[in-house]
Motif scaffolding. Structure first.
Motif, PDB file in Angstrom:
ATOM      1  N   GLY A 105      18.045  26.199 -28.150  1.00  0.00           N
ATOM      2  CA  GLY A 105      17.259  27.347 -28.599  1.00  0.00           C
ATOM      3  C   GLY A 105      18.170  28.466 -29.070  1.00  0.00           C
ATOM      4  O   GLY A 105      19.410  28.390 -28.977  1.00  0.00           O
ATOM      5  N   ARG A 106      17.550  29.490 -29.610  1.00  0.00           N
ATOM      6  CA  ARG A 106      18.296  30.629 -30.136  1.00  0.00           C
ATOM      7  C   ARG A 106      17.544  31.909 -29.788  1.00  0.00           C
ATOM      8  O   ARG A 106      16.317  31.949 -29.845  1.00  0.00           O
ATOM      9  N   ASP A 125      20.363  44.352 -29.527  1.00  0.00           N
ATOM     10  CA  ASP A 125      21.567  45.020 -30.019  1.00  0.00           C
ATOM     11  C   ASP A 125      22.144  44.322 -31.258  1.00  0.00           C
ATOM     12  O   ASP A 125      23.246  44.660 -31.700  1.00  0.00           O
ATOM     13  N   GLY A 126      21.420  43.337 -31.810  1.00  0.00           N
ATOM     14  CA  GLY A 126      21.861  42.669 -33.032  1.00  0.00           C
ATOM     15  C   GLY A 126      22.613  41.383 -32.804  1.00  0.00           C
ATOM     16  O   GLY A 126      22.884  40.660 -33.765  1.00  0.00           O
ATOM     17  N   ARG A 127      22.982  41.053 -31.613  1.00  0.00           N
ATOM     18  CA  ARG A 127      23.701  39.816 -31.351  1.00  0.00           C
ATOM     19  C   ARG A 127      22.732  38.614 -31.377  1.00  0.00           C
ATOM     20  O   ARG A 127      21.546  38.771 -31.097  1.00  0.00           O
ATOM     21  N   ILE A 128      23.299  37.469 -31.719  1.00  0.00           N
ATOM     22  CA  ILE A 128      22.527  36.217 -31.753  1.00  0.00           C
ATOM     23  C   ILE A 128      23.182  35.256 -30.783  1.00  0.00           C
ATOM     24  O   ILE A 128      24.377  34.942 -30.895  1.00  0.00           O
ATOM     25  N   LEU A 129      22.404  34.798 -29.817  1.00  0.00           N
ATOM     26  CA  LEU A 129      22.904  33.875 -28.804  1.00  0.00           C
ATOM     27  C   LEU A 129      22.213  32.526 -28.981  1.00  0.00           C
ATOM     28  O   LEU A 129      20.985  32.455 -29.132  1.00  0.00           O
ATOM     29  N   ASP A 145      28.835  36.033 -35.407  1.00  0.00           N
ATOM     30  CA  ASP A 145      29.732  35.896 -36.562  1.00  0.00           C
ATOM     31  C   ASP A 145      29.493  34.571 -37.293  1.00  0.00           C
ATOM     32  O   ASP A 145      29.525  34.528 -38.541  1.00  0.00           O
ATOM     33  N   THR A 146      29.262  33.535 -36.557  1.00  0.00           N
ATOM     34  CA  THR A 146      29.014  32.232 -37.188  1.00  0.00           C
ATOM     35  C   THR A 146      27.743  32.256 -38.031  1.00  0.00           C
ATOM     36  O   THR A 146      27.684  31.671 -39.120  1.00  0.00           O
ATOM     37  N   GLN A 147      26.725  32.973 -37.562  1.00  0.00           N
ATOM     38  CA  GLN A 147      25.482  33.049 -38.312  1.00  0.00           C
ATOM     39  C   GLN A 147      25.667  33.771 -39.634  1.00  0.00           C
ATOM     40  O   GLN A 147      25.110  33.377 -40.656  1.00  0.00           O
ATOM     41  N   LYS A 148      26.469  34.831 -39.589  1.00  0.00           N
ATOM     42  CA  LYS A 148      26.721  35.567 -40.832  1.00  0.00           C
ATOM     43  C   LYS A 148      27.463  34.679 -41.834  1.00  0.00           C
ATOM     44  O   LYS A 148      27.139  34.675 -43.034  1.00  0.00           O
ATOM     45  N   ALA A 189      26.178  33.169 -45.674  1.00  0.00           N
ATOM     46  CA  ALA A 189      26.964  33.229 -46.905  1.00  0.00           C
ATOM     47  C   ALA A 189      27.105  31.829 -47.522  1.00  0.00           C
ATOM     48  O   ALA A 189      26.968  31.641 -48.741  1.00  0.00           O
ATOM     49  N   LEU A 190      27.352  30.824 -46.681  1.00  0.00           N
ATOM     50  CA  LEU A 190      27.456  29.457 -47.183  1.00  0.00           C
ATOM     51  C   LEU A 190      26.122  28.956 -47.744  1.00  0.00           C
ATOM     52  O   LEU A 190      26.100  28.208 -48.734  1.00  0.00           O
TER      53      LEU A 190
END
Length: 776
Positions: free
Chosen positions: A506-507, A512-516, A537-540, A544-545
């Motif tokens: 799950g996600r 606070d903007g973080r994605i876990l 960071d990986t999600q951002k 882009a990809l």
């Protein structure tokens, strides 16, 4: 007037005569009365005897009137007899109409011809059986051509006869069943006379001796068992008959070319003869040998185990002990050979300090001897004087024996002593991980966690030290999420890992903007592991990809459209090339040599390959032009097969066309649909060796039409089948299109799909290939 004496004498004489005459008349009258009385008594006696007799007369006069005893009415189930014979079948009781008509006809024939008759009747609603015997009545009985019918009640005799018939029928059935049972018996069976001659055999005997039939066995006296020690099978049978005792022996015989072990029994049957049968016990003997081999292999395997294993029999004697058991309890070779009893083994183990120190040894030994009669496995821990820790398992066997296992757990206890150190090491390892880790028990309570877990979710460590349940954690985590309703997903993942033993992912987006990203993994000990990773960071980078990939997809679409347009431009010169080549093939430019014809065929094949690639590229771009018209599928398929008749006959291929519903029609492009079906047919022809077979079926269905082309060629393996329908693919270098030998299958699939249908291939290596066209 004086009367003379003579007168008085005459008067006296007359009076005396009259007196004598009167006395004579009185005597004669009394005598006649007595005779009448005797006749009447005799008549009553005869009537009574007639009424009590088992047969009753029935007098049928010429006019059809009947006379009979009222008792006959009871036999016929009537309250009283009717006046005429025809009236016996006019009610629902008495005789049935067919029986009444049959009786009238028999009586009428007897009255006319004086011929007697016999018949049996059963009155309606009665179980009584009556036998009728008719004859012409004597004129003294009834003049005028009357018929006398004697009626006999033989119900008891008929019941007895029926019972005897039933018993005879059952006996015949039992005999037939017994003969059938013997005939169907899987074992050879036979019957001999008291002299030892074979009289009867079953089919199993005939098969065993390899005879043609049972008559041949009896005629030639073919024996199943050859003589043993000079005694033939007939001699043994005669001996059994003389001794009046069955004889059973084990012999070897050749059955169907194989030597088999048989248990042969000869059973004397009194004066009737001797019965015999042979049971094939070769499998039992083989099983016995296999069991012995298994026991040897089992004991060899037990010798290689690290745990000690010992077997005691029903008499409490030690019959086997593997090497670890012998080392653990100091058993010597001499002791093993003596097979000591259980109590003696305990005494020897006590002398060597290989049992625990106990205060009351006799009572302790008696309790251990009760293991043999226990209904469950007994388990104990023995701590020996030298510090050895043994785990003892006592498993009683169904035969009264005991299986004893002794596992040396000394090393395990030493390992458990270092468990605390390992736990501390694990805790330190958890705290140094980059991921957040939490372990939950099956009841949902938090058991272990690392510091990263508390930091990622913003939880207080003192709160985590209380080992809260998952629902309490979710109450705090819900406040940290952008959408509080997503907290339940975390609980579902934990429950799946602990209770369902299934992984889940799950996600969660924090406020606070973080994605876990979190995942639940079931652990071998029944707990569930929850791992959490910060992927902000990986999600951002992924977004882009994804944008870059969308641009690449659009570029690939532009390239495909360009390829489709260019394919359309190539079609005109290809059509001209095909036309000129076909003209040359017909000889319009002069007769060509064999090499010239080969080159011309290569040109046509190349043109066909290029057109297939062009059609495939246009179809994948969605730009394949179709000129639809009505196609009648039955003649369409016949035409395709006829154009390939020369190749089919040249390869000696059997091709069969089955049409179920010859009126099937579709709307489609005749040329391109011919190319699609022709490619499949050509592939089947090319895949078959000489003598192969192709089956083409045309079937009408409720939702459309189905065409099936199947062959019995080599077929395709799973990898080849998976790639068979792939279209144009970019090569490994990413710059060119991958080259393929045959584009027929993917092109046929695209053409069928362009006609609103579906193409499916079923194939298995060595089993052939089937291609199914489903058309709407």
């Amino acid at each position: 007037m004086d009367i003379s004496a003579t007168t008085w004498v005459l008067i006296g004489v007359v009076l005396g005569g009259w007196t004598l005459a009167a006395l004579a008349a009185i005597y004669l009258a009394s005598r006649a009365t007595a005779q009448v009385r005797d006749a009447r008594t005799g008549l009553k006696r005869l009537q009574r005897m007639l009424d009590e007799s088992p047969a009753l007369p029935l007098l049928v006069r010429a006019d059809g009137r009947i006379e009979a005893s009222p008792r006959l009415a009871g036999w016929l189930g009537l309250e009283e007899l009717p006046t005429y014979l025809a009236e016996l079948g006019e009610t629902d009781r008495g005789l049935a109409p067919p029986q009444a008509e049959q009786l009238q006809e028999a009586v009428r024939r007897t009255q006319k011809t004086a011929a007697p008759f016999d018949m049996i009747i059963t009155p309606q609603g009665s179980l009584r059986s009556l036998s009728l015997r008719g004859q012409l009545a004597d004129p003294q009985v009834s003049p005028g051509g009357a018929a006398l019918v004697w009626v006999f009640d033989f119900s008891d005799s008929e019941s007895e006869l029926a019972r005897l018939r039933d018993e005879a029928q059952r006996a015949r059935g039992d005999f037939a069943a017994l003969v059938g049972l013997l005939e169907a018996a899987p074992m050879p069976m036979w019957f001999r006379t008291n002299e030892g001659d074979i009289r009867l055999v079953n089919s199993a005997y005939v098969v065993a001796v390899g005879a043609k039939d049972a008559d041949e066995v009896v005629a030639e006296q073919i024996e199943l068992v050859e003589p043993v020690n000079g005694l033939a099978a007939s001699h043994v049978a005669r001996e059994a008959s003389e001794q009046r005792l069955p004889i059973e022996r084990m012999v070897n015989a050749t059955i169907n070319g194989q030597r088999r072990a048989l248990r042969v029994s000869d059973l004397p049957l009194g004066e009737e003869g001797i019965a015999g049968y042979a049971i094939d016990v070769e499998d039992m003997e083989e099983l016995s040998r296999s069991f012995k081999a298994f026991r040897v292999a089992q004991r060899n395997m037990l010798d290689k185990l690290s745990a000690g294993v010992a077997q005691f029999d029903a008499n409490h004697h030690l019959i086997f002990a593997n090497r670890p058991f012998q080392r653990s309890f100091g058993l010597t070779f001499e002791q093993m050979r003596e097979q000591p009893s259980f109590s003696r083994w305990l005494e020897n183990a006590r002398d060597r300090d290989r049992i625990p120190q106990v205060r009351d040894y006799p009572a302790w030994r008696k309790e251990r001897e009760e293991w043999f009669t226990s209904n469950e496995t007994n388990e104990e821990s023995w701590t020996l004087a030298d510090g050895t820790h043994l785990r003892i398992f006592a498993q009683p066997n169904p035969d009264g024996g005991l299986l004893l296992l002794a596992e040396d757990q000394t090393e395990q206890l030493q390992l458990s002593a270092s468990q605390d150190t390992l736990l501390r090491t694990r805790t330190a390892t958890f705290d140094s991980l980059f991921e957040s880790i939490a372990v939950f028990r099956p009841d949902g309570r938090l058991q272990l966690w690392n510091r990263r877990f508390a930091a990622d979710w913003g939880l207080d460590e003192e709160f985590l030290d209380t080992h809260p349940r998952i629902d309490e954690l979710l109450g705090l985590i819900q406040k940290k999420l952008q959408r509080g309703d997503k907290a339940g997903q975390i609980g579902d993942v934990v429950r799946a890992a602990t209770l369902d033993r299934a992984q889940g992912v799950g996600r969660a987006n924090l406020s606070d903007g973080r994605i876990l990203e979190f995942a639940g993994v079931p652990l071998p000990d029944g707990n569930g592991l929850l791992t959490v990773l910060d992927i902000t960071d990986t999600q951002k980078a992924e977004e882009a990809l994804r944008a870059r990939n969308a641009a690449l997809v659009e570029a690939d679409a532009m390239k495909t459209r360009f390829l489709a347009n260019m394919s359309y431009e190539f079609r005109t010169p290809l059509t001209s090339m095909r036309g000129f080549a076909e003209l040359l093939e017909t000889g319009i430019g002069g007769e060509l040599t064999d090499d010239g014809m080969a080159y011309l065929k290569a040109i046509l094949d190349s043109v066909e390959q290029v057109e297939s690639v062009l059609d495939l590229s246009q179809s994948e771009a969605g730009m394949l032009p179709l000129v639809k018209e009505e196609i009648t599928l039955a003649p369409f398929l016949e035409n395709l097969i006829e154009t390939r008749r020369e190749r089919i006959e040249g390869q000696d291929i059997q091709l069969e066309l089955k049409v179920a519903g010859s009126g099937a029609r579709i709307m489609g492009d005749d040329a391109r649909f011919s190319r699609a079906v022709g490619h499949i047919l050509d592939n089947a022809i090319n895949a078959l060796p000489e003598g192969g077979r192709i089956l083409v079926k045309l079937l009408d269905r409720k939702d459309g039409t189905r065409i099936v082309i199947s062959d019995d060629g080599e077929g395709m393996d799973a990898i080849t089948l998976a790639r068979a329908l792939d279209g144009l693919m970019v090569s490994a270098d990413g710059k060119t299109v991958e080259r393929r030998v045959n584009y027929g299958l993917p092109l046929a699939k695209r053409i069928v799909e362009a006609h609103g249908g579906n193409l499916e291939i079923m194939s298995e290596k060595g089993q052939g290939t089937a291609v199914i066209f489903d058309l709407g």
